[in-house]
Write a protein that holds these residues in place. Structure first.
Motif, PDB file in Angstrom:
ATOM      1  N   SER A   1     -21.540  48.393  -6.090  1.00 55.05           N
ATOM      2  CA  SER A   1     -21.171  48.646  -4.698  1.00 55.05           C
ATOM      3  C   SER A   1     -22.400  48.514  -3.805  1.00 55.05           C
ATOM      4  O   SER A   1     -23.544  48.515  -4.273  1.00 55.05           O
ATOM      5  CB  SER A   1     -20.581  50.044  -4.554  1.00 55.05           C
ATOM      6  N   LEU A   2     -22.153  48.454  -2.502  1.00 56.43           N
ATOM      7  CA  LEU A   2     -23.241  48.397  -1.533  1.00 56.43           C
ATOM      8  C   LEU A   2     -24.077  49.676  -1.592  1.00 56.43           C
ATOM      9  O   LEU A   2     -25.308  49.632  -1.468  1.00 56.43           O
ATOM     10  CB  LEU A   2     -22.658  48.203  -0.125  1.00 56.43           C
TER      11      LEU A   2
ATOM     12  N   LYS B   1     -28.078  50.037  -2.450  1.00 61.86           N
ATOM     13  CA  LYS B   1     -29.021  50.765  -1.592  1.00 61.86           C
ATOM     14  C   LYS B   1     -29.834  51.751  -2.427  1.00 61.86           C
ATOM     15  O   LYS B   1     -31.055  51.900  -2.227  1.00 61.86           O
ATOM     16  CB  LYS B   1     -28.254  51.520  -0.492  1.00 61.86           C
TER      17      LYS B   1
ATOM     18  N   GLU C   1     -18.786  37.331  -0.201  1.00 62.79           N
ATOM     19  CA  GLU C   1     -18.928  38.303   0.881  1.00 62.79           C
ATOM     20  C   GLU C   1     -19.763  39.496   0.425  1.00 62.79           C
ATOM     21  O   GLU C   1     -20.641  39.976   1.158  1.00 62.79           O
ATOM     22  CB  GLU C   1     -17.548  38.788   1.339  1.00 62.79           C
ATOM     23  N   GLN C   2     -19.517  39.988  -0.798  1.00 58.10           N
ATOM     24  CA  GLN C   2     -20.302  41.109  -1.324  1.00 58.10           C
ATOM     25  C   GLN C   2     -21.772  40.715  -1.500  1.00 58.10           C
ATOM     26  O   GLN C   2     -22.674  41.497  -1.188  1.00 58.10           O
ATOM     27  CB  GLN C   2     -19.710  41.570  -2.661  1.00 58.10           C
TER      28      GLN C   2
ATOM     29  N   SER D   1     -23.400  38.450   0.190  1.00 60.30           N
ATOM     30  CA  SER D   1     -23.998  38.344   1.524  1.00 60.30           C
ATOM     31  C   SER D   1     -24.327  39.720   2.090  1.00 60.30           C
ATOM     32  O   SER D   1     -25.393  39.930   2.677  1.00 60.30           O
ATOM     33  CB  SER D   1     -23.059  37.594   2.478  1.00 60.30           C
ATOM     34  N   GLU D   2     -23.420  40.668   1.905  1.00 56.49           N
ATOM     35  CA  GLU D   2     -23.658  42.035   2.392  1.00 56.49           C
ATOM     36  C   GLU D   2     -24.877  42.645   1.702  1.00 56.49           C
ATOM     37  O   GLU D   2     -25.710  43.299   2.341  1.00 56.49           O
ATOM     38  CB  GLU D   2     -22.428  42.906   2.136  1.00 56.49           C
ATOM     39  N   GLN D   3     -24.972  42.430   0.395  1.00 56.87           N
ATOM     40  CA  GLN D   3     -26.099  42.987  -0.359  1.00 56.87           C
ATOM     41  C   GLN D   3     -27.408  42.298   0.039  1.00 56.87           C
ATOM     42  O   GLN D   3     -28.457  42.955   0.117  1.00 56.87           O
ATOM     43  CB  GLN D   3     -25.830  42.877  -1.860  1.00 56.87           C
TER      44      GLN D   3
ATOM     45  N   GLU E   1     -28.090  40.996   3.027  1.00 57.20           N
ATOM     46  CA  GLU E   1     -28.447  41.489   4.358  1.00 57.20           C
ATOM     47  C   GLU E   1     -29.028  42.904   4.279  1.00 57.20           C
ATOM     48  O   GLU E   1     -29.993  43.233   4.981  1.00 57.20           O
ATOM     49  CB  GLU E   1     -27.219  41.455   5.269  1.00 57.20           C
ATOM     50  N   LEU E   2     -28.458  43.731   3.406  1.00 53.74           N
ATOM     51  CA  LEU E   2     -28.992  45.082   3.216  1.00 53.74           C
ATOM     52  C   LEU E   2     -30.387  45.025   2.607  1.00 53.74           C
ATOM     53  O   LEU E   2     -31.276  45.804   2.976  1.00 53.74           O
ATOM     54  CB  LEU E   2     -28.057  45.896   2.324  1.00 53.74           C
TER      55      LEU E   2
END
Length: 375
Positions: free
Chosen positions: A165-166, A170, A212-213, A215-217, A219-220
């Motif tokens: 998960s995001l 993190k 999409e996941q 890309s989100e990771q 960017e984070l």
């Protein structure tokens, strides 16, 4: 400035995602070191005028070699090439090889930069990766390296892992930042054919993350490391206070480099060569004083495309002077560049083409779209 890359084709075990060239059979390790030394000597004849600024042990798992064997290879380079006093010597290593004893020996040999393959701080993830270490080994490796006095540490981490998960990503970023390394490399997991991971995914035992996941990771990753004082100087590489990898930076800026070992590549400015990715063949050829290589002379289109591709991955961008040195794109090419500018994916100055943060998510696609194809 030139670099020397030495490929060590051995690992303790095969990671599920890896498609690099290596062997888990170590029966001929000593013979391989001898062959590597021989290739270093043979290739030096064409590199007498070049100053070697970096030596990089990659693989495979270079830390699987005995310290004496690493020292033998370093000495062979120094005996056959003009090596700068300030040479950067990087050793890729697994956390479980980073005992205090090994670290002290490596430092005495002149190794001054370590690239430690942590990949994940979660033991369950390391398990399906089939890594040879656990998370506790990673923490001990960094602690030991700092105790011995290594002040150039690069730590590897992977994102886009199945079921991650995001929030978990993190947490992993916070853990690596807490270790305070000078350099962090973060790579998205890719599922390559002919790997154990590919079979796990194909059999439905693991489910890969979506684009999409990923890309989100990504960017984070960029945001979190920036806030922690790390500069993204290449898409997958981050450094504090300009502690860049000098060796890899020389690749990205188009410098020459000599490649040693099975599957290694080399580049002299106009030609590229690569050695056969087969240990037995490599040993046999060197035994008979032959280089196990294939040579390709790069066309002006090849040089344009490579300069573009690697330059766009970096904070320095792709140099127009280098791009247009031997070739001039047509009007349509500049219109395509302008289109990416209008989409806020690319910045064009008089000297360079540089991707924006949004453009870095599409780096390979943008570079491919701007490639020039010889008619």
């Amino acid at each position: 400035m030139s670099g020397c890359y030495i490929h060590i084709p051995f690992c303790a075990q095969k990671c599920s995602y890896c498609d690099f060239h290596f062997s888990t059979n170590h029966a001929h390790k000593e013979k391989m070191v001898g062959a590597l030394c021989k290739e270093i000597g043979i290739r030096s004849e064409n590199w007498s005028s070049e100053s070697i600024e970096t030596i990089y042990f990659g693989g495979g798992t270079p830390s699987i070699l005995a310290a004496g064997q690493i020292g033998q290879l370093i000495q062979q380079v120094k005996s056959n090439y003009l090596v700068a006093d300030s040479v950067e010597i990087t050793l890729e290593c697994n956390p479980d090889d980073c005992s205090l004893e090994n670290l002290k020996l490596w430092k005495e040999l002149g190794v001054n930069r370590l690239s430690i393959g942590i990949q994940s701080f979660r033991d369950e993830q390391l398990g399906w990766m089939n890594r040879s270490h656990q998370s506790a080994d990673s923490l001990a490796a960094v602690r030991n390296a700092k105790e011995v006095g290594f002040d150039e540490l690069s730590l590897d981490l992977m994102y886009g892992l199945p079921n991650m998960s995001l929030e978990e990503w993190k947490e992993q970023l916070d853990q690596i930042i807490a270790l305070n390394p000078e350099h962090i490399s973060a790579y998205c997991l890719t599922v390559e054919q002919r790997t154990a991971l590919y079979k796990l995914v194909k059999d439905g035992k693991l489910h890969v993350s979506t684009n999409e996941q990923q890309s989100e990771q990504f960017e984070l990753l960029v945001e979190t490391l920036k806030n922690a004082g790390y500069e993204q100087y290449e898409i997958s590489n981050f450094a504090r206070d300009q502690h860049y990898s000098r060796h890899n930076t020389s690749y990205w800026k188009g410098s020459k480099y000599v490649g040693i070992g099975p599957s290694a590549h080399g580049y002299n400015g106009t030609e590229r060569y690569w050695n056969q990715a087969n240990n037995a063949f490599y040993l046999k050829e060197l035994e008979n004083d032959r280089l196990p290589e294939t040579i390709e002379e790069l066309s002006r289109f090849d040089r344009f495309n490579e300069t573009l591709m690697i330059g766009l991955r970096t904070k320095w961008g792709a140099s127009k002077q280098q791009l247009f040195e031997n070739i001039s794109p047509d009007k349509q090419w500049f219109q395509t560049v302008k289109g990416y500018e209008n989409e806020n994916l690319l910045i064009q100055t008089e000297e360079k083409l540089i991707l924006t943060p949004a453009g870095r998510l599409l780096a390979d696609a943008i570079a491919s779209d701007l490639f020039l194809i010889e008619n």
